[in-house]
Design an enzyme around this catalytic site. Structure first.
Site, PDB file in Angstrom:
ATOM      1  N   LYS A 104       0.852  -1.205   0.000  1.00 14.40           N
ATOM      2  CA  LYS A 104       0.000   0.000   0.000  1.00 14.40           C
ATOM      3  C   LYS A 104       0.879   1.243   0.000  1.00 14.40           C
ATOM      4  CE  LYS A 104      -2.830  -0.838   3.635  1.00 14.40           C
ATOM      5  NZ  LYS A 104      -3.408  -2.196   3.680  1.00 14.40           N
ATOM      6  N   LYS A 114      24.548 -11.101 -30.478  1.00 13.11           N
ATOM      7  CA  LYS A 114      24.253  -9.764 -30.979  1.00 13.11           C
ATOM      8  C   LYS A 114      22.764  -9.601 -31.219  1.00 13.11           C
ATOM      9  CE  LYS A 114      26.207  -8.364 -34.886  1.00 13.11           C
ATOM     10  NZ  LYS A 114      27.271  -7.808 -35.761  1.00 13.11           N
TER      11      LYS A 114
END
Lengths: 408, 408
Positions: A97, A146
């Site tokens: 909360k 890559k």
């Protein structure tokens, strides 16, 4: 009531508020986020619930903003008895909360040993990874694919072979590699292992493949075991995207006998900025470590966007926290090139993964040369010679220094 | 290449950058976060990978900051083919590495039907919940346990009984209730069900209990099924703390036949602020809905810290997005009291959970009266009478209006 210093989780929050309101706010957090309220409880219940009540451990003004407004750090202690064995219980309690309460950031977390003992920690840790990858005395070197998406299995195998030929210890998937259209994780582990064996004939090293562990949560353990059996070198895991308790299940599973490499994807959504969210060292240091990551990738100090010196140092302390769990290997990522290796060694020591993508694939002579250049740089540091001296025996290192520096 | 408008996930990012750099940055995201690079690929591979390449869909300057610096929104399209069936793949791709790229916030996400179809969505949705809770024609009313930690099972039962006596449809656990020291979730479901049956003799309504689903991930499904069998009314679930794919597994599991109530705990760590993280409507609207929450709690517009009107409207649109999945019930939380019911009805319509803690427990005559006051207010709205008129038949409503307003 005697306060046990063990058995309390301390959370430190950065808030902006009126100075006069801080005490009440801190009290509201400590009580409201544990037992709810004292005043509405009958006296008879006070003792019973008091063991569960949070405590205000400290209020520290950090900056005066004028007109009585300040930035302050509130430290709240939460009894360990309030949590179960999950990170979900920890996060929901200390920043549940409260995370929605306006400008507030979780900047520190102290986890006592009795809470840590509920989490699995890394199965392998630094020593286990060194044993597994047969690298006892130096930093490890890892190459990054890559790109993976859209490539066929033979193309991927070729990319693996080129990286492995450079003699690197590990090769990791692109963490966004989810599609199984051309090659499943199982097929890749199987094929790359063949390639790694072949390449080992030349390099003397069988490169380990860190495969991206993907798919629905209820099938992850089964998949991880299968990939483990097929010979995966490590499991790359997007821990923030999946959840720390999902990682904890994998780390705790005795049938998953392969190190886990945590990727920091999505973590910036939590740690970016200064006024909200959760500090990077908590997310990528503490939580990743104690949830069971053997190796943790995080933004390096050498890239374009860094965590900053203090956050990085704190992150490292967390990865190395060996009170209850084995330490994890740090893998700083971004902006790493061979010429940086002595600096990396100075900043991180020996227990480190030197992790590069562009710094390997961008080598003028290609990925194989890129890997070789890193290995030569590491060897130079271990031999106690300068990189300049090492270039005479290593033209690929010379080419790397010429491209990325430092000038020699 | 013809771009299929289906089959593309559009992500909208708020960034701060030099105006001149925006195009290159957007291109870098679109290509870099999918296929990696065009230029390093041989021509022969271009067609094959092009189906996986991201696209720049738009660049919009929002604010000029001076000295060529701007706030802009970049819209990037990601081919659905790049994802698997998980939220992990979605988040890692659209806000993985990118989340760590400095000041950048994910402010919008458009999910096409073919991607949504991979997610389970709610098992019950609005209609299923109405059927389940036997509430066809009006908003539902839910009470929140005031506090749970440290209380014994009989004390918890008593608190349940008091709330149920008010005639509410649902009662939810405190979401930080994890400790099983005095009462396990299974014991609570079993005992509260007994209580609910007894109370139903007076109220005519058997109140449903939304039990906090807790514990390690690998045991959640088993526990959820067990709680379902024992008679749980709903499963309260801290979805952000656990992970959206964990929720998806629960929602997809046919043996878990009980609605899921998502709690927003920890979400503020993602959505707080404006410059980093992910917008609240994405986290609590889109992701929670499509991952399978039947009911979603979120900060109301009536509390002290709100999401703001625009974010709330967007969140509601997402919860109600019925293109592929059943719509979810919104449960705005904080600052709700009986006098607000007509406003709630105007703001949210009939498909709504009226959700209160303090607005029930804080009633001058206690929780039973608090629940009765809400039910009287709802009945008044359904009957088309003003709250003032309704007070003559409902003294508890009169007392609630006297305490919280509005003045009548």
């Amino acid at each position: 009531m005697t306060q046990l210093k063990n058995g309390v989780v301390k959370a430190i929050y950065r808030v902006r508020d009126q100075k006069a309101k801080l005490e009440k706010r801190a009290e509201g957090i400590a009580v409201g986020l544990t037992i709810g309220t004292w005043t509405d409880l009958p006296q008879t219940r006070h003792q019973q619930v008091s063991a569960h009540c949070g405590q205000v451990e400290g209020i520290e003004i950090k900056t005066e903003l004028g007109q009585d407004e300040v930035i302050a750090e509130l430290t709240i202690g939460y009894p360990v008895a309030n949590f179960d064995d999950t990170f979900a219980s920890l996060l929901t309690t200390v920043f549940g909360k409260l995370s929605m309460d306006g400008e507030i950031r979780l900047v520190g977390l102290e986890l006592p040993p009795d809470l840590l003992a509920r989490f699995p920690g890394p199965k392998f840790g630094v020593a286990g990874c060194r044993e597994r990858y047969q690298v006892q005395a130096r930093p490890l070197v890892m190459s990054i694919f890559k790109a993976c998406i859209g490539l066929t299995l033979p193309e991927l195998q070729e990319q693996f072979a080129q990286q492995a030929a450079g003699g690197v210890d590990l090769i990791k998937d692109d963490e966004i590699f989810f599609t199984e259209q051309y090659a499943t994780p199982e097929e890749r582990v199987d094929k790359y292992r063949e390639v790694a064996k072949q390449v080992a004939a030349s390099t003397g090293r069988e490169t380990a493949y860190a495969v991206n562990l993907t798919g629905p949560v209820h099938r992850l353990s089964e998949r991880a075991r299968r990939l483990s059996e097929l010979g995966a070198g490590a499991l790359l895991f997007n821990v923030v995207a999946y959840g720390f308790d999902v990682l904890a299940d994998l780390a705790a599973d005795p049938e998953i006998q392969v190190p886990i490499l945590a990727h920091p994807a999505v973590s910036g959504a939590l740690y970016g900025g200064e006024r909200y969210g959760m500090a990077a060292d908590i997310v990528l240091g503490q939580l990743a470590h104690h949830a069971g990551a053997d190796m943790v990738i995080f933004p390096s100090m050498y890239g374009s966007v860094t965590l900053g010196k203090e956050a990085t140092e704190q992150l490292l302390l967390h990865l190395r926290d060996a009170r209850v769990h084995k330490p994890s290997l740090p893998a700083p990522s971004a902006g790493i090139y061979p010429g940086l290796v002595p600096q990396l060694y100075r900043d991180f020591g020996n227990d480190l993964i030197i992790n590069a993508g562009g710094g390997i694939h961008g080598h003028p002579q290609g990925a194989k040369a890129g890997g070789e250049a890193f290995c030569a740089a590491v060897q130079a540091v271990m031999d106690g010679v300068s990189l300049a001296e090492a270039t005479s025996a290593s033209p690929v290192l010379a080419a790397a220094l010429a491209k990325w520096g430092p000038a020699v």
